[in-house]
Design an enzyme around this catalytic site. Structure first.
Site, PDB file in Angstrom:
ATOM      1  N   ARG A  94       4.037 -16.815  -0.109  1.00  0.00           N
ATOM      2  CA  ARG A  94       4.732 -15.545   0.124  1.00  0.00           C
ATOM      3  C   ARG A  94       5.272 -15.512   1.550  1.00  0.00           C
ATOM      4  O   ARG A  94       4.526 -15.673   2.510  1.00  0.00           O
ATOM      5  CB  ARG A  94       3.779 -14.358  -0.080  1.00  0.00           C
ATOM      6  CG  ARG A  94       3.783 -13.854  -1.485  1.00  0.00           C
ATOM      7  CD  ARG A  94       2.884 -12.689  -1.753  1.00  0.00           C
ATOM      8  NE  ARG A  94       2.803 -11.669  -0.734  1.00  0.00           N
ATOM      9  CZ  ARG A  94       2.007 -10.615  -0.817  1.00  0.00           C
ATOM     10  NH1 ARG A  94       1.242 -10.440  -1.871  1.00  0.00           N
ATOM     11  NH2 ARG A  94       1.965  -9.728   0.141  1.00  0.00           N
ATOM     12  N   LYS A 149      -5.830  -3.707  -0.766  1.00  0.00           N
ATOM     13  CA  LYS A 149      -5.385  -2.478  -1.426  1.00  0.00           C
ATOM     14  C   LYS A 149      -4.842  -2.763  -2.823  1.00  0.00           C
ATOM     15  O   LYS A 149      -5.178  -2.067  -3.776  1.00  0.00           O
ATOM     16  CB  LYS A 149      -4.307  -1.781  -0.585  1.00  0.00           C
ATOM     17  CG  LYS A 149      -4.762  -1.357   0.792  1.00  0.00           C
ATOM     18  CD  LYS A 149      -3.643  -0.705   1.597  1.00  0.00           C
ATOM     19  CE  LYS A 149      -2.425  -1.563   1.808  1.00  0.00           C
ATOM     20  NZ  LYS A 149      -2.604  -2.723   2.696  1.00  0.00           N
ATOM     21  N   ARG A 203       3.246   5.083   5.524  1.00  0.00           N
ATOM     22  CA  ARG A 203       2.931   4.299   6.720  1.00  0.00           C
ATOM     23  C   ARG A 203       3.216   5.072   8.001  1.00  0.00           C
ATOM     24  O   ARG A 203       2.804   4.650   9.067  1.00  0.00           O
ATOM     25  CB  ARG A 203       3.764   3.015   6.749  1.00  0.00           C
ATOM     26  CG  ARG A 203       3.391   2.023   5.691  1.00  0.00           C
ATOM     27  CD  ARG A 203       4.251   0.781   5.855  1.00  0.00           C
ATOM     28  NE  ARG A 203       4.106  -0.104   4.724  1.00  0.00           N
ATOM     29  CZ  ARG A 203       3.516  -1.274   4.777  1.00  0.00           C
ATOM     30  NH1 ARG A 203       3.015  -1.697   5.899  1.00  0.00           N
ATOM     31  NH2 ARG A 203       3.423  -2.016   3.709  1.00  0.00           N
TER      32      ARG A 203
END
Length: 189
Positions: free
Chosen positions: A133, A13, A88
């Site tokens: 990350r 995305k 979400r």
């Protein structure tokens, strides 16, 4: 134009949103980026966000909606917004509808990126090894993926009923996915 890019974590995305920002001048509202920035700030909110993210949880609607509302206000003159990772939940979708309605706007298009979970895990593991990350840790990612499906599944029929949902194959090359998104945007215009 208000576009939602919808799909699980690591579906691409953000990659597609950045391309659309460059091509169309829209503002990307990435909840992931906003949450990582809050986390990095070390503020009280950032510490709350860090704890939730490290446990693989989803940050509360209240926090996410406040971040989105702030950006809608700051970027009010933009020609459009790309919502990346938001909404979400049904609650967030309803809050987004209210925010947009207060600005005499609406969600114009929802692009759902259909992906293969096994290949996503491979993608995330590689990204974790290369970029480090914390939210890409494979165990954390698996929890995020489970939560994604639990919490966001009701949004699919909601947007389909409104006639704004387009599903695309998110596992193709960046260029192939881009072409499908461009076709969906052209059709919705």
């Amino acid at each position: 134009m208000n576009l939602i890019l919808f799909g699980p974590p690591a579906a691409g995305k953000g990659t597609q949103a950045k391309r659309l920002v460059e091509q169309r001048g829209f503002v990307q509202l990435s909840t992931g980026d906003m949450l990582r920035a809050a986390r990095a700030s070390g503020s009280e909110l950032g510490q709350r966000v860090a704890k939730i993210m490290d446990e693989g949880g989803l940050v509360s609607d209240e926090i996410v909606i406040a971040l989105i509302e702030e950006q809608l206000t700051v970027q009010a003159g933009a020609p459009g917004f790309i919502f990346d990772g938001f909404p979400r939940t049904i609650g967030q979708a309803e809050a987004l509808d209210s925010l947009l309605e207060s600005r005499e706007s609406k969600v114009d298009l929802v692009i759902r990126m259909i992906v293969d979970d096994t290949r996503l895990l491979e993608r995330v593991t590689k990204r974790f090894e290369e970029q480090g990350r914390a939210d890409d840790n494979p165990a954390t990612f698996s929890r995020r993926l489970e939560r994604y499906y639990e919490d966001t599944a009701p949004l699919v029929p909601m947007y389909a009923e409104r006639g704004v949902l387009v599903e695309i194959d998110g596992m193709g090359s960046i260029e192939a996915v881009s072409a499908e998104i461009d076709a969906a945007l052209k059709q919705s215009a």
